[in-house]
Design a protein around this motif. Structure first.
Motif, PDB file in Angstrom:
ATOM      1  N   SER A  30     -44.477  29.550-107.400  1.00 55.02           N
ATOM      2  CA  SER A  30     -45.795  30.185-107.445  1.00 55.02           C
ATOM      3  C   SER A  30     -46.649  29.587-108.558  1.00 55.02           C
ATOM      4  CB  SER A  30     -45.655  31.691-107.672  1.00 55.02           C
ATOM      5  OG  SER A  30     -45.001  32.300-106.601  1.00 55.02           O
ATOM      6  N   LEU A  31     -46.022  29.314-109.684  1.00 54.39           N
ATOM      7  CA  LEU A  31     -46.743  28.707-110.794  1.00 54.39           C
ATOM      8  C   LEU A  31     -47.229  27.298-110.432  1.00 54.39           C
ATOM      9  CD1 LEU A  31     -47.624  29.098-113.723  1.00 54.39           C
ATOM     10  CD2 LEU A  31     -45.467  28.069-114.417  1.00 54.39           C
ATOM     11  N   LEU A  32     -46.359  26.512-109.799  1.00 54.43           N
ATOM     12  CA  LEU A  32     -46.759  25.166-109.371  1.00 54.43           C
ATOM     13  C   LEU A  32     -47.850  25.218-108.302  1.00 54.43           C
ATOM     14  CD1 LEU A  32     -43.369  23.244-109.281  1.00 54.43           C
ATOM     15  CD2 LEU A  32     -45.269  22.933-110.867  1.00 54.43           C
ATOM     16  N   ARG A  33     -47.757  26.164-107.378  1.00 57.18           N
ATOM     17  CA  ARG A  33     -48.757  26.310-106.327  1.00 57.18           C
ATOM     18  C   ARG A  33     -50.120  26.656-106.938  1.00 57.18           C
ATOM     19  NH1 ARG A  33     -47.171  30.159-101.691  1.00 57.18           N
ATOM     20  NH2 ARG A  33     -45.879  28.380-101.197  1.00 57.18           N
ATOM     21  N   ALA A  34     -50.130  27.562-107.902  1.00 51.60           N
ATOM     22  CA  ALA A  34     -51.380  27.938-108.568  1.00 51.60           C
ATOM     23  C   ALA A  34     -51.952  26.757-109.339  1.00 51.60           C
ATOM     24  CB  ALA A  34     -51.135  29.127-109.496  1.00 51.60           C
ATOM     25  N   PHE A  35     -51.112  26.001-110.027  1.00 53.51           N
ATOM     26  CA  PHE A  35     -51.569  24.839-110.774  1.00 53.51           C
ATOM     27  C   PHE A  35     -52.178  23.787-109.858  1.00 53.51           C
ATOM     28  CE2 PHE A  35     -50.697  20.570-112.428  1.00 53.51           C
ATOM     29  CZ  PHE A  35     -51.475  20.606-113.568  1.00 53.51           C
ATOM     30  N   PHE A  36     -51.523  23.472-108.751  1.00 55.44           N
ATOM     31  CA  PHE A  36     -52.049  22.478-107.820  1.00 55.44           C
ATOM     32  C   PHE A  36     -53.327  22.968-107.132  1.00 55.44           C
ATOM     33  CE2 PHE A  36     -47.612  20.653-107.773  1.00 55.44           C
ATOM     34  CZ  PHE A  36     -47.969  19.500-108.434  1.00 55.44           C
ATOM     35  N   ALA A  37     -53.408  24.247-106.830  1.00 56.32           N
ATOM     36  CA  ALA A  37     -54.633  24.791-106.238  1.00 56.32           C
ATOM     37  C   ALA A  37     -55.798  24.662-107.224  1.00 56.32           C
ATOM     38  CB  ALA A  37     -54.430  26.251-105.850  1.00 56.32           C
ATOM     39  N   LEU A  38     -55.536  24.933-108.496  1.00 60.60           N
ATOM     40  CA  LEU A  38     -56.574  24.778-109.516  1.00 60.60           C
ATOM     41  C   LEU A  38     -56.978  23.311-109.655  1.00 60.60           C
ATOM     42  CD1 LEU A  38     -58.293  26.008-111.788  1.00 60.60           C
ATOM     43  CD2 LEU A  38     -56.359  25.590-113.316  1.00 60.60           C
ATOM     44  N   ILE A  64     -56.788  20.919-107.398  1.00 56.03           N
ATOM     45  CA  ILE A  64     -57.538  20.496-106.210  1.00 56.03           C
ATOM     46  C   ILE A  64     -58.956  21.056-106.250  1.00 56.03           C
ATOM     47  CG2 ILE A  64     -57.697  20.799-103.704  1.00 56.03           C
ATOM     48  CD1 ILE A  64     -54.650  20.491-103.635  1.00 56.03           C
ATOM     49  N   THR A  65     -59.097  22.321-106.644  1.00 57.01           N
ATOM     50  CA  THR A  65     -60.422  22.938-106.723  1.00 57.01           C
ATOM     51  C   THR A  65     -61.294  22.224-107.750  1.00 57.01           C
ATOM     52  OG1 THR A  65     -59.470  25.067-106.111  1.00 57.01           O
ATOM     53  CG2 THR A  65     -61.651  25.097-107.128  1.00 57.01           C
ATOM     54  N   LEU A  66     -60.761  21.967-108.926  1.00 53.65           N
ATOM     55  CA  LEU A  66     -61.536  21.259-109.950  1.00 53.65           C
ATOM     56  C   LEU A  66     -61.859  19.830-109.516  1.00 53.65           C
ATOM     57  CD1 LEU A  66     -59.828  22.502-113.233  1.00 53.65           C
ATOM     58  CD2 LEU A  66     -62.024  23.200-112.256  1.00 53.65           C
ATOM     59  N   GLY A  67     -60.939  19.179-108.826  1.00 53.75           N
ATOM     60  CA  GLY A  67     -61.195  17.838-108.308  1.00 53.75           C
ATOM     61  C   GLY A  67     -62.320  17.827-107.281  1.00 53.75           C
ATOM     62  N   LEU A  68     -62.347  18.821-106.388  1.00 55.66           N
ATOM     63  CA  LEU A  68     -63.424  18.898-105.395  1.00 55.66           C
ATOM     64  C   LEU A  68     -64.779  19.181-106.048  1.00 55.66           C
ATOM     65  CD1 LEU A  68     -61.661  20.805-102.492  1.00 55.66           C
ATOM     66  CD2 LEU A  68     -62.376  18.418-102.528  1.00 55.66           C
ATOM     67  N   ILE A  69     -64.782  20.033-107.071  1.00 56.52           N
ATOM     68  CA  ILE A  69     -66.026  20.304-107.784  1.00 56.52           C
ATOM     69  C   ILE A  69     -66.520  19.038-108.483  1.00 56.52           C
ATOM     70  CG2 ILE A  69     -67.022  21.557-109.740  1.00 56.52           C
ATOM     71  CD1 ILE A  69     -65.262  23.931-108.920  1.00 56.52           C
ATOM     72  N   GLY A  70     -65.619  18.304-109.119  1.00 60.00           N
ATOM     73  CA  GLY A  70     -66.001  17.050-109.770  1.00 60.00           C
ATOM     74  C   GLY A  70     -66.500  16.018-108.784  1.00 60.00           C
ATOM     75  N   LEU A  71     -65.845  15.929-107.639  1.00 61.77           N
ATOM     76  CA  LEU A  71     -66.271  14.993-106.596  1.00 61.77           C
ATOM     77  C   LEU A  71     -67.656  15.353-106.065  1.00 61.77           C
ATOM     78  CD1 LEU A  71     -65.374  12.551-104.890  1.00 61.77           C
ATOM     79  CD2 LEU A  71     -64.452  14.175-103.247  1.00 61.77           C
ATOM     80  N   ALA A  72     -67.900  16.638-105.877  1.00 63.34           N
ATOM     81  CA  ALA A  72     -69.225  17.075-105.415  1.00 63.34           C
ATOM     82  C   ALA A  72     -70.293  16.763-106.462  1.00 63.34           C
ATOM     83  CB  ALA A  72     -69.200  18.567-105.101  1.00 63.34           C
ATOM     84  N   ALA A  73     -69.967  16.936-107.741  1.00 64.60           N
ATOM     85  CA  ALA A  73     -70.934  16.634-108.802  1.00 64.60           C
ATOM     86  C   ALA A  73     -71.262  15.148-108.834  1.00 64.60           C
ATOM     87  CB  ALA A  73     -70.389  17.095-110.151  1.00 64.60           C
ATOM     88  N   VAL A  74     -70.253  14.301-108.703  1.00 67.47           N
ATOM     89  CA  VAL A  74     -70.486  12.851-108.695  1.00 67.47           C
ATOM     90  C   VAL A  74     -71.307  12.457-107.468  1.00 67.47           C
ATOM     91  CG1 VAL A  74     -69.341  10.611-108.442  1.00 67.47           C
ATOM     92  CG2 VAL A  74     -68.468  12.281-110.072  1.00 67.47           C
ATOM     93  N   ALA A  75     -71.010  13.026-106.317  1.00 66.41           N
ATOM     94  CA  ALA A  75     -71.745  12.702-105.094  1.00 66.41           C
ATOM     95  C   ALA A  75     -73.205  13.145-105.194  1.00 66.41           C
ATOM     96  CB  ALA A  75     -71.072  13.348-103.883  1.00 66.41           C
ATOM     97  N   LEU A  76     -73.444  14.342-105.737  1.00 67.94           N
ATOM     98  CA  LEU A  76     -74.826  14.802-105.882  1.00 67.94           C
ATOM     99  C   LEU A  76     -75.593  13.965-106.885  1.00 67.94           C
ATOM    100  CD1 LEU A  76     -74.522  18.683-105.811  1.00 67.94           C
ATOM    101  CD2 LEU A  76     -75.677  17.216-104.171  1.00 67.94           C
ATOM    102  N   ARG A  77     -74.937  13.554-107.945  1.00 65.49           N
ATOM    103  CA  ARG A  77     -75.620  12.741-108.947  1.00 65.49           C
ATOM    104  C   ARG A  77     -75.958  11.359-108.384  1.00 65.49           C
ATOM    105  NH1 ARG A  77     -73.862  12.646-115.113  1.00 65.49           N
ATOM    106  NH2 ARG A  77     -74.615  14.753-114.896  1.00 65.49           N
ATOM    107  N   ARG A  78     -75.074  10.827-107.562  1.00 71.42           N
ATOM    108  CA  ARG A  78     -75.300   9.489-107.037  1.00 71.42           C
ATOM    109  C   ARG A  78     -76.201   9.469-105.805  1.00 71.42           C
ATOM    110  NH1 ARG A  78     -70.980   4.685-106.064  1.00 71.42           N
ATOM    111  NH2 ARG A  78     -72.493   3.241-105.224  1.00 71.42           N
TER     112      ARG A  78
END
Length: 90
Positions: free
Chosen positions: A5-13, A15-29
């Motif tokens: 459960s701890l590993l699942r929560a860590f990976f979900a976090l 992935i979520t932060l990675g998607l937010i960062g990817l969206a920020a880079v895409a919007l900026r570019r």
């Protein structure tokens, strides 16, 4: 909480932060061009321009404003217009 459960929560976090960062880079570019392509109306040239400002003291400032090729000298102070004078157009 067990280890899976701890590993699942860590990976979900992660992935979520990675998607937010990817969206920020895409919007900026690609953001400004994408907005222009998707029906963003082209604005015509602005009529009002600030040519120059001069701070007289903390409460007052002089501003030269160009409107349709005519320049005006404004004395601004404490949130209100104190005076208006015409200047020679260029």
């Amino acid at each position: 909480m067990d280890l899976t459960s701890l590993l699942r929560a860590f990976f979900a976090l992660a992935i979520t932060l990675g998607l937010i960062g990817l969206a920020a880079v895409a919007l900026r570019r690609y953001g400004p061009e994408a907005l222009a392509r998707f029906g963003h109306v082209q604005r015509k040239e602005r009529r009002l321009k600030i040519v120059e400002t001069l701070v007289l003291d903390p409460a007052r400032r002089l501003v030269i404003v160009d409107c349709d090729g005519r320049e005006r000298l404004l004395l601004l102070g404490e949130g209100r217009l104190l005076g208006d004078a015409k200047t020679d157009g260029r």
